[in-house]
Motif scaffolding. Structure first.
Motif, short mmCIF file in Angstrom:
data_model
loop_
_atom_site.label_atom_id
_atom_site.label_comp_id
_atom_site.label_asym_id
_atom_site.label_seq_id
_atom_site.Cartn_x
_atom_site.Cartn_y
_atom_site.Cartn_z
N ASP A 197 0.71 -1.21 -0.05
CA ASP A 197 0.04 -0.10 0.01
C ASP A 197 0.92 1.14 0.13
O ASP A 197 0.71 2.12 -0.71
N ILE A 198 2.08 1.35 0.83
CA ILE A 198 2.84 2.42 0.86
C ILE A 198 3.42 2.82 -0.52
O ILE A 198 3.61 3.86 -0.97
N TYR A 246 4.81 5.41 9.79
CA TYR A 246 5.73 4.93 8.91
C TYR A 246 7.01 5.41 9.72
O TYR A 246 7.31 6.55 10.01
N THR A 247 7.97 4.72 9.82
CA THR A 247 9.33 5.09 10.36
C THR A 247 10.43 5.28 9.16
O THR A 247 10.33 4.54 8.41
N ILE A 296 10.88 2.11 7.34
CA ILE A 296 10.81 0.68 7.86
C ILE A 296 9.21 0.52 8.33
O ILE A 296 8.32 1.24 9.09
N ILE A 297 8.75 -0.70 7.97
CA ILE A 297 7.46 -1.11 8.34
C ILE A 297 7.25 -2.33 9.21
O ILE A 297 8.02 -3.22 8.82
N GLY A 298 7.05 -2.09 10.61
CA GLY A 298 7.09 -3.11 11.67
C GLY A 298 5.62 -2.98 12.24
O GLY A 298 4.73 -2.42 11.86
N GLU A 299 5.46 -3.72 13.44
CA GLU A 299 4.20 -4.11 13.89
C GLU A 299 3.46 -2.79 14.40
O GLU A 299 2.37 -2.47 14.04
N LYS A 325 12.75 8.77 12.50
CA LYS A 325 11.61 9.43 13.26
C LYS A 325 10.51 8.59 12.63
O LYS A 325 10.47 7.92 11.50
N THR A 326 9.25 8.46 13.46
CA THR A 326 8.15 7.76 13.08
C THR A 326 7.05 8.75 12.72
O THR A 326 6.54 9.50 13.32
N ILE A 327 6.52 8.82 11.29
CA ILE A 327 5.37 9.91 11.07
C ILE A 327 4.24 9.36 10.31
O ILE A 327 4.33 8.11 9.97
N LEU A 328 3.24 10.20 10.12
CA LEU A 328 2.05 9.86 9.33
C LEU A 328 2.47 9.91 7.74
O LEU A 328 3.53 10.43 7.26
#
Ligand code: HAM
Length: 411
Positions: free
Chosen positions: A339-340, A387-388, A376-379, A398-401
């Protein structure tokens, strides 16, 4: 079984391909600015297209053409140059009704030469032709075009423009005769190659690379002593037009070019950084050629440049777009990963997916291909629809939308 590429051919990829594309983009831009129309012709033609026009005693025809019989026994040849195919196509497709016609083409040519630095058996040419005018302004326009392209590619490299006039066909015939007589008298000092050319192609002795030949040529008759009044005036005209435009050039009466169809103006752009294959661009006038090929009796002028030789002079690496690597940590998140990928690509953001489902392996891959970012996609990411993003150069993350991710990567 490991199959090798054919001697004298090469594959283009990575930085070499970036350089190739960089040149082609500049060529296309200037073709547009100078208002030339592009033409793409077949890679092979009937052999007779090349035999007479290039010269039955020219090196290209004598030893360099890739010629083969088709199943119906017609003789075909992989094009060794682009001028004759472009004129053939202009005649076949009625492109000569409103003159002048300005055409350009880019593509591979084939010559079975001895491979060395800057000389290949398959190489790419950029090629510009103006058909249907006697005006020396056309020759000048073409020289300015070549100059613009080379300056844009190299910025501040020193490239030398050398010009000469071969006069009209009668001048050339007379000159060749006196040249043969002179070289016959000096036979004992010439190289074997040049001896073989005394009758068939004495002009080529003038641009031989052999030192003894050059010594003999020093005292040879000069083409400038044979010019008709008209040829002299044309040459003066082009020299004045170039000088008025502050284009630097050197006149060299030994510049004869290797193909038979030339008359009046001939020119070459050379670099002293390339060794013996030092000509980047070569061209000239070919009045009479279109008629020889079955078209109207119109004059023409053009040039061709060797893309590989130009590439060799580009020192710096071409900047490529920053690479973005998608890291999906587990196969369970595959669908979220796809999807991403889709969302980024819809936003014209290029991204690479490696199908490894292993953080360590994926990051090591990303580092090895010099990627700038890893997504990076994790749990946690799947749970929070986030999304990291890891900056692999700065080693920060960092993790963002989605929206901030797209804004960050679009920059
Ligand atoms: P040419 O001098 O035979 O002219 O080739 C033009 C350019 O193609 C050379 O200056 C060189 O950069 C490149 N070139 C030629 N042979 C090789 C090779 N074996 N390997 C790599 N590069 C090569 C012509 O082809 C004429 N059709 C030019 C022209 C166009 N005259 C009027 N219009």
């Amino acid at each position: 079984m490991k199959i090798q590429s054919v001697r004298g051919t090469h594959d283009l990829y990575a930085q070499q391909l970036e350089k190739f594309k960089f040149i082609i983009e500049i060529v296309n831009t200037y073709a547009h600015i100078y208002d030339f129309n592009e033409i793409i012709t077949p890679i092979f033609e009937l052999t007779e297209l090349f035999l007479k026009p290039l010269g039955e005693h020219s090196d290209v025809v004598l030893k360099e053409m890739y010629t083969f019989d088709d199943r119906n026994n017609s003789s075909l040849t992989l094009r060794p140059e682009y001028t004759t195919p472009i004129i053939r196509a202009a005649i076949s497709n009625n492109l000569l009704e409103r003159l002048p016609t300005k055409l350009y083409g880019i593509g591979p040519m084939f010559r079975r030469e001895r491979p060395q630095k800057g000389r290949f058996r398959q190489f790419n040419q950029i090629n510009f032709e103006i058909l249907g005018t006697n005006d020396m302004a056309a020759d000048v326009e073409l020289i300015l075009l070549a100059d613009d392209i080379l300056k844009k590619i190299f910025l501040n490299k020193k490239i030398k423009l050398v010009i000469n006039s071969l006069g009209d066909k009668d001048t050339l015939k007379k000159f060749k005769h006196y040249l043969s007589v002179y070289f016959k008298k000096n036979k004992s000092k010439l190289s074997i190659d040049s001896l073989n050319r005394i009758e068939s192609n004495p002009l080529r002795i003038l641009d031989s690379k052999n030192k003894n030949d050059n010594d003999v040529s020093q005292e040879a008759p000069k083409i400038s002593d044979f010019y008709s009044e008209e040829a002299k005036n044309k040459f003066e005209d082009i020299k004045n037009l170039l000088t008025n435009r502050s284009v630097e050039f050197e006149v060299n009466h030994s510049l004869v070019r290797g193909l038979d169809y030339y008359c009046h103006t001939v020119f070459e752009f050379k670099s002293n950084e390339l060794g013996s294959q030092d000509t980047l661009i070569g061209g000239g006038r070919y009045d009479g050629l279109t008629k020889t090929l079955g078209g109207p009796d119109i004059p023409g002028v053009g040039w061709a440049g060797g893309v590989e030789r130009i590439m060799m002079l580009i020192e710096k690496d071409i900047k490529v777009q920053q690479k973005i690597h998608l890291v999906v940590m587990k196969e369970d998140f595959r669908s979220y990963g796809l999807d991403i990928l889709n969302k980024l690509r819809k936003n014209n953001i290029p991204v690479f997916f490696d199908y490894k489902y292993n953080l360590k392996k994926s990051l090591s891959f990303a580092n090895n291909v010099n990627a700038r970012y890893a997504i990076i996609i994790g749990e946690e990411e799947v749970k929070k629809h986030s999304y990291t993003i890891k900056d692999l150069k700065k080693n920060t993350q960092k993790t963002i939308l989605l929206d901030p991710l797209i804004s960050l990567l679009k920059l």
